[in-house]
Design a protein around this motif. Sequence first.
Motif, PDB file in Angstrom:
ATOM      1  N   UNK A 104       0.833  -1.206   0.000  1.00 37.82           N
ATOM      2  CA  UNK A 104       0.000   0.000   0.000  1.00 37.82           C
ATOM      3  C   UNK A 104       0.866   1.254   0.000  1.00 37.82           C
ATOM      4  N   UNK A 105       1.905   1.253   0.833  1.00 38.16           N
ATOM      5  CA  UNK A 105       2.801   2.415   0.870  1.00 38.16           C
ATOM      6  C   UNK A 105       3.543   2.555  -0.449  1.00 38.16           C
ATOM      7  N   UNK A 106       3.962   1.447  -1.042  1.00 33.16           N
ATOM      8  CA  UNK A 106       4.621   1.501  -2.341  1.00 33.16           C
ATOM      9  C   UNK A 106       3.719   2.086  -3.406  1.00 33.16           C
ATOM     10  N   UNK A 107       2.441   1.744  -3.364  1.00 33.94           N
ATOM     11  CA  UNK A 107       1.485   2.298  -4.320  1.00 33.94           C
ATOM     12  C   UNK A 107       1.307   3.802  -4.124  1.00 33.94           C
ATOM     13  N   UNK A 108       1.221   4.230  -2.862  1.00 36.96           N
ATOM     14  CA  UNK A 108       1.080   5.666  -2.596  1.00 36.96           C
ATOM     15  C   UNK A 108       2.320   6.441  -3.047  1.00 36.96           C
ATOM     16  N   UNK A 109       3.489   5.882  -2.810  1.00 40.18           N
ATOM     17  CA  UNK A 109       4.724   6.544  -3.242  1.00 40.18           C
ATOM     18  C   UNK A 109       4.797   6.584  -4.765  1.00 40.18           C
ATOM     19  N   UNK A 110       4.368   5.524  -5.428  1.00 40.08           N
ATOM     20  CA  UNK A 110       4.373   5.499  -6.888  1.00 40.08           C
ATOM     21  C   UNK A 110       3.436   6.548  -7.462  1.00 40.08           C
ATOM     22  N   UNK A 111       2.272   6.719  -6.845  1.00 37.84           N
ATOM     23  CA  UNK A 111       1.339   7.759  -7.288  1.00 37.84           C
ATOM     24  C   UNK A 111       1.956   9.143  -7.072  1.00 37.84           C
ATOM     25  N   UNK A 112       2.609   9.327  -5.929  1.00 38.26           N
ATOM     26  CA  UNK A 112       3.280  10.603  -5.653  1.00 38.26           C
ATOM     27  C   UNK A 112       4.385  10.866  -6.677  1.00 38.26           C
ATOM     28  N   UNK A 113       5.176   9.833  -6.987  1.00 33.13           N
ATOM     29  CA  UNK A 113       6.246   9.992  -7.968  1.00 33.13           C
ATOM     30  C   UNK A 113       5.695  10.294  -9.361  1.00 33.13           C
ATOM     31  N   UNK A 114       4.595   9.668  -9.703  1.00 33.05           N
ATOM     32  CA  UNK A 114       3.999   9.925 -11.011  1.00 33.05           C
ATOM     33  C   UNK A 114       3.431  11.341 -11.082  1.00 33.05           C
ATOM     34  N   UNK A 115       2.874  11.811  -9.976  1.00 36.31           N
ATOM     35  CA  UNK A 115       2.287  13.149  -9.970  1.00 36.31           C
ATOM     36  C   UNK A 115       3.356  14.239 -10.022  1.00 36.31           C
ATOM     37  N   UNK A 116       4.483  13.997  -9.366  1.00 30.20           N
ATOM     38  CA  UNK A 116       5.528  15.019  -9.312  1.00 30.20           C
ATOM     39  C   UNK A 116       6.657  14.772 -10.305  1.00 30.20           C
ATOM     40  N   UNK A 117       6.625  13.669 -10.999  1.00 32.22           N
ATOM     41  CA  UNK A 117       7.636  13.269 -11.974  1.00 32.22           C
ATOM     42  C   UNK A 117       9.028  13.162 -11.353  1.00 32.22           C
ATOM     43  N   UNK A 118       9.063  12.703 -10.111  1.00 28.57           N
ATOM     44  CA  UNK A 118      10.334  12.430  -9.434  1.00 28.57           C
ATOM     45  C   UNK A 118      10.622  10.939  -9.622  1.00 28.57           C
ATOM     46  N   UNK A 119      11.781  10.616 -10.186  1.00 25.67           N
ATOM     47  CA  UNK A 119      12.128   9.220 -10.437  1.00 25.67           C
ATOM     48  C   UNK A 119      13.314   8.786  -9.593  1.00 25.67           C
ATOM     49  N   UNK A 120      13.226   8.970  -8.315  1.00 25.25           N
ATOM     50  CA  UNK A 120      14.294   8.586  -7.401  1.00 25.25           C
ATOM     51  C   UNK A 120      13.977   7.209  -6.817  1.00 25.25           C
ATOM     52  N   UNK A 121      14.909   6.265  -6.977  1.00 25.88           N
ATOM     53  CA  UNK A 121      14.668   4.897  -6.526  1.00 25.88           C
ATOM     54  C   UNK A 121      14.615   4.798  -5.001  1.00 25.88           C
ATOM     55  N   UNK A 122      15.438   5.559  -4.306  1.00 22.00           N
ATOM     56  CA  UNK A 122      15.454   5.475  -2.850  1.00 22.00           C
ATOM     57  C   UNK A 122      14.186   6.047  -2.239  1.00 22.00           C
ATOM     58  N   UNK A 123      13.501   6.928  -2.968  1.00 17.65           N
ATOM     59  CA  UNK A 123      12.254   7.493  -2.457  1.00 17.65           C
ATOM     60  C   UNK A 123      11.186   6.414  -2.318  1.00 17.65           C
ATOM     61  N   UNK A 124      11.194   5.426  -3.177  1.00 15.43           N
ATOM     62  CA  UNK A 124      10.198   4.361  -3.066  1.00 15.43           C
ATOM     63  C   UNK A 124      10.653   3.264  -2.118  1.00 15.43           C
ATOM     64  N   UNK A 125      11.952   3.108  -1.925  1.00 15.29           N
ATOM     65  CA  UNK A 125      12.454   2.010  -1.099  1.00 15.29           C
ATOM     66  C   UNK A 125      12.375   2.316   0.391  1.00 15.29           C
ATOM     67  N   UNK A 126      12.781   3.496   0.778  1.00 16.86           N
ATOM     68  CA  UNK A 126      12.865   3.837   2.199  1.00 16.86           C
ATOM     69  C   UNK A 126      11.513   3.813   2.916  1.00 16.86           C
ATOM     70  N   UNK A 127      10.442   4.401   2.386  1.00 16.56           N
ATOM     71  CA  UNK A 127       9.162   4.316   3.095  1.00 16.56           C
ATOM     72  C   UNK A 127       8.654   2.872   3.238  1.00 16.56           C
ATOM     73  N   UNK A 128       8.852   2.060   2.205  1.00 16.89           N
ATOM     74  CA  UNK A 128       8.423   0.663   2.313  1.00 16.89           C
ATOM     75  C   UNK A 128       9.218  -0.074   3.375  1.00 16.89           C
ATOM     76  N   UNK A 129      10.508   0.217   3.449  1.00 15.84           N
ATOM     77  CA  UNK A 129      11.340  -0.410   4.467  1.00 15.84           C
ATOM     78  C   UNK A 129      10.901  -0.010   5.865  1.00 15.84           C
ATOM     79  N   UNK A 130      10.608   1.264   6.057  1.00 18.96           N
ATOM     80  CA  UNK A 130      10.165   1.742   7.369  1.00 18.96           C
ATOM     81  C   UNK A 130       8.811   1.160   7.758  1.00 18.96           C
ATOM     82  N   UNK A 131       7.891   1.075   6.794  1.00 17.43           N
ATOM     83  CA  UNK A 131       6.581   0.505   7.087  1.00 17.43           C
ATOM     84  C   UNK A 131       6.711  -0.974   7.436  1.00 17.43           C
ATOM     85  N   UNK A 132       7.575  -1.683   6.734  1.00 14.42           N
ATOM     86  CA  UNK A 132       7.799  -3.095   7.039  1.00 14.42           C
ATOM     87  C   UNK A 132       8.370  -3.257   8.442  1.00 14.42           C
TER      88      UNK A 132
END
Length: 89
Positions: free
Chosen positions: A30-58
Amino acid sequence: MTPEIAVDLFREALWLTSLIVAVCVVPSLIVGLMVAVFQAATQINEQTLSFLPRLLVMLITLVVLGPWLVTQLMEFTERLIHNIPQLIG
């Protein structure tokens, strides 16, 4: 041990495994999906931006629900060990 008992034990073990995996994976998904939507909306393509929140939620999920998951696994193991005489004989 009859085939019905073996299938029932296997079914219960698979259900417990599915429950443990779902509890760990679904919040991260769920967090990965929210981050992906945020990245698509802002056109930020940073790989660590999607990894770190998922790691913290896990990590938070395992800290909060870890004792319950271990309790479920221990109860299944205890039932299995206590039922060995009935299963064999």
